[in-house]
Design a protein around this motif. Structure first.
Motif, PDB file in Angstrom:
ATOM      1  N   PRO A 113      48.138  57.821  56.004  1.00 48.16           N
ATOM      2  CA  PRO A 113      48.029  57.611  57.458  1.00 48.16           C
ATOM      3  C   PRO A 113      49.050  56.612  58.017  1.00 48.16           C
ATOM      4  O   PRO A 113      49.258  56.564  59.234  1.00 48.16           O
ATOM      5  N   ASP A 114      49.696  55.816  57.160  1.00 43.44           N
ATOM      6  CA  ASP A 114      50.709  54.863  57.631  1.00 43.44           C
ATOM      7  C   ASP A 114      52.085  55.511  57.778  1.00 43.44           C
ATOM      8  O   ASP A 114      53.097  54.799  57.899  1.00 43.44           O
ATOM      9  N   GLN A 115      52.115  56.853  57.722  1.00 44.13           N
ATOM     10  CA  GLN A 115      53.367  57.608  57.850  1.00 44.13           C
ATOM     11  C   GLN A 115      54.339  57.350  56.690  1.00 44.13           C
ATOM     12  O   GLN A 115      55.545  57.557  56.814  1.00 44.13           O
ATOM     13  N   GLU A 116      53.816  56.866  55.570  1.00 44.66           N
ATOM     14  CA  GLU A 116      54.640  56.690  54.374  1.00 44.66           C
ATOM     15  C   GLU A 116      54.592  57.981  53.563  1.00 44.66           C
ATOM     16  O   GLU A 116      53.584  58.687  53.581  1.00 44.66           O
ATOM     17  N   GLN A 117      55.666  58.282  52.872  1.00 41.65           N
ATOM     18  CA  GLN A 117      55.644  59.507  52.087  1.00 41.65           C
ATOM     19  C   GLN A 117      56.469  59.362  50.811  1.00 41.65           C
ATOM     20  O   GLN A 117      57.369  58.533  50.725  1.00 41.65           O
ATOM     21  N   ALA A 118      56.110  60.176  49.841  1.00 45.05           N
ATOM     22  CA  ALA A 118      56.796  60.199  48.547  1.00 45.05           C
ATOM     23  C   ALA A 118      57.197  61.638  48.235  1.00 45.05           C
ATOM     24  O   ALA A 118      56.441  62.576  48.501  1.00 45.05           O
ATOM     25  N   GLU A 119      58.389  61.771  47.674  1.00 44.54           N
ATOM     26  CA  GLU A 119      58.863  63.077  47.197  1.00 44.54           C
ATOM     27  C   GLU A 119      59.421  62.873  45.796  1.00 44.54           C
ATOM     28  O   GLU A 119      60.183  61.932  45.556  1.00 44.54           O
ATOM     29  N   ASP A 120      59.035  63.736  44.883  1.00 44.44           N
ATOM     30  CA  ASP A 120      59.524  63.628  43.511  1.00 44.44           C
ATOM     31  C   ASP A 120      59.570  65.035  42.926  1.00 44.44           C
ATOM     32  O   ASP A 120      59.016  65.980  43.509  1.00 44.44           O
ATOM     33  N   ALA A 121      60.236  65.175  41.794  1.00 44.79           N
ATOM     34  CA  ALA A 121      60.356  66.507  41.195  1.00 44.79           C
ATOM     35  C   ALA A 121      60.593  66.383  39.700  1.00 44.79           C
ATOM     36  O   ALA A 121      61.069  65.350  39.211  1.00 44.79           O
ATOM     37  N   LEU A 122      60.246  67.426  38.971  1.00 47.18           N
ATOM     38  CA  LEU A 122      60.556  67.482  37.543  1.00 47.18           C
ATOM     39  C   LEU A 122      60.895  68.917  37.171  1.00 47.18           C
ATOM     40  O   LEU A 122      60.429  69.871  37.813  1.00 47.18           O
ATOM     41  N   ALA A 123      61.708  69.051  36.134  1.00 40.38           N
ATOM     42  CA  ALA A 123      62.065  70.372  35.636  1.00 40.38           C
ATOM     43  C   ALA A 123      60.911  70.921  34.796  1.00 40.38           C
ATOM     44  O   ALA A 123      60.310  70.195  34.001  1.00 40.38           O
ATOM     45  N   VAL A 124      60.582  72.189  35.009  1.00 41.63           N
ATOM     46  CA  VAL A 124      59.495  72.826  34.262  1.00 41.63           C
ATOM     47  C   VAL A 124      59.960  74.201  33.787  1.00 41.63           C
ATOM     48  O   VAL A 124      60.942  74.760  34.296  1.00 41.63           O
ATOM     49  N   ASP A 125      59.244  74.739  32.823  1.00 42.94           N
ATOM     50  CA  ASP A 125      59.509  76.098  32.355  1.00 42.94           C
ATOM     51  C   ASP A 125      58.615  77.039  33.166  1.00 42.94           C
ATOM     52  O   ASP A 125      57.420  77.174  32.884  1.00 42.94           O
ATOM     53  N   TYR A 126      59.197  77.645  34.211  1.00 41.61           N
ATOM     54  CA  TYR A 126      58.417  78.547  35.059  1.00 41.61           C
ATOM     55  C   TYR A 126      59.351  79.562  35.703  1.00 41.61           C
ATOM     56  O   TYR A 126      60.373  79.195  36.286  1.00 41.61           O
ATOM     57  N   GLN A 127      59.007  80.817  35.612  1.00 42.99           N
ATOM     58  CA  GLN A 127      59.741  81.883  36.273  1.00 42.99           C
ATOM     59  C   GLN A 127      58.710  82.745  36.996  1.00 42.99           C
ATOM     60  O   GLN A 127      57.960  83.471  36.371  1.00 42.99           O
TER      61      GLN A 127
END
Length: 367
Positions: free
Chosen positions: A298-312
């Motif tokens: 609600p404080d308008q803070e945000q996080a974005e992250d990512a990781l490589a995975v085995d998915y098709q």
């Protein structure tokens, strides 16, 4: 009563028993530990009326047999604070227990042994021996998913299921489910289910070591009794019917993701820092070869992250409680984790990639 015992022989069982004894009791005697001295051994018992733990210590030099109850935590704290140099002498004089060790002398209040409640003995319907390390593994793999103070009282415990060819533990709080099993011949003819209360599960887990030495389980109509070395643990069982967990396990998911467990755990924890502190929601975006994790609050803070995975496969957006996912990552002990999904409204099935003795189900969230 009069006896002499080494500090270590007394302290180790006392600390285990003090964990069973509740700090605040409606009956004063339940804050005490029962000491029974006979011939060459001392028996210590603690209970909170739901769980009982008995420890037998031998050999002990007993000059005068007897039985008395004394405050469990005070006795444990005194023993912990004493040095190892001198033996401990316990002498009951009137209604006071005197503890002497070297130059130290403590006088403790007591309550009569006959005031101490006993867990009633009952006929055993099932008796089996399970390696301590396997029983401990199953409890640790599932106990975190137990409910806490849920009105559905049967969820505030752990299901122990005994079948002819396996032993299984299952826990759920209605939002997630954890299941573990061990293949073994049990000697039973039909499947038997009992529910062990939360306190009993946590205390039993502390007793078990990572060894092949067996623990003896005795299951009656109202109690579970487990013998581990010199300890005998008894817990009342929760009356009630556990949900049919097989109906909760999702079948036929067509989106299978393979990921490095440690990397995924770290990614989820980082994103979770900025999730809403009450609902702990994170959004997962799944696409070919990549899993993105988003969180905001609600404080308008945000996080974005990512990781490589085995998915098709097809792209998918789905929301989860990040704490539930991290708990599963902690419970798994394989390097690779397998997550099976089908659509944004279906639960995730999470397993080790190579080890099939446990599985986890986490319900999605609308975000």
């Amino acid at each position: 009563m009069k006896l002499t015992i080494s500090r270590e022989s007394l302290l180790t069982p006392l600390q285990s028993i003090a964990g069973v004894v509740e700090r605040k009791q409606t009956m004063p005697v339940l804050s005490n530990v029962l000491l029974v001295a006979e011939e060459n051994h001392l028996t210590l018992t603690g209970t909170n009326m739901e769980v009982e733990l008995v420890a037998r210590v031998a050999p002990v030099h007993v000059d005068q047999p007897g039985a008395i109850t004394v405050p469990a935590r005070k006795l444990s704290d005194i023993c912990r604070a004493l040095g190892d140099e001198a033996p401990i002498e316990l002498v009951l004089e009137g209604d006071r227990l005197h503890l002497r060790c070297g130059a130290s002398h403590f006088t403790l209040s007591t309550l009569p042994a006959q005031h101490f409640p006993n867990v009633e003995d009952e006929e055993a319907s099932i008796r089996l021996e399970v390696p301590q390390k396997e029983l401990g593994r199953m409890l640790e793999a599932t106990a975190f998913a137990m409910a806490q103070q849920d009105v559905r009282y049967y969820l505030n415990g752990l299901l122990l299921e005994v079948a002819p060819d396996y032993l299984r533990t299952v826990a759920t709080d209605g939002h997630r489910l954890a299941m573990a099993h061990f293949d073994m011949g049990t000697g039973v003819e039909d499947v038997r289910q009992v529910i062990v209360p939360r306190k009993g599960v946590l205390e039993l887990t502390r007793l078990l070591d990572d060894v092949e030495t067996p623990a003896t389980l005795v299951i009656g109509d109202n109690h579970l009794r487990v013998t581990v070395g010199s300890y005998t643990f008894t817990s009342k069982l929760i009356e009630g019917k556990f949900p049919d967990y097989n109906r909760v396990i999702p079948r036929g998911g067509d989106k299978v993701v393979l990921a490095d467990r440690a990397t995924m755990k770290n990614t989820l924890q980082r994103a979770g820092i900025l999730s809403h502190e009450n609902i702990r929601g994170v959004r997962l975006n799944l696409s070919s070869g990549k899993l993105e994790v988003f969180a905001n609050n609600p404080d308008q803070e945000q996080a974005e992250d990512a990781l490589a995975v085995d998915y098709q496969g097809e792209e998918l957006q789905i929301g989860f409680n990040v704490g539930y996912l991290v708990d599963v990552m902690n419970a798994l002990d394989d390097d690779q984790v397998r997550i099976t999904l089908s659509n944004p409204n279906s639960s995730a099935l999470i397993e080790s990639d190579s080890e099939t003795r446990s599985l986890y189900v986490v319900m999605p969230m609308r975000l």
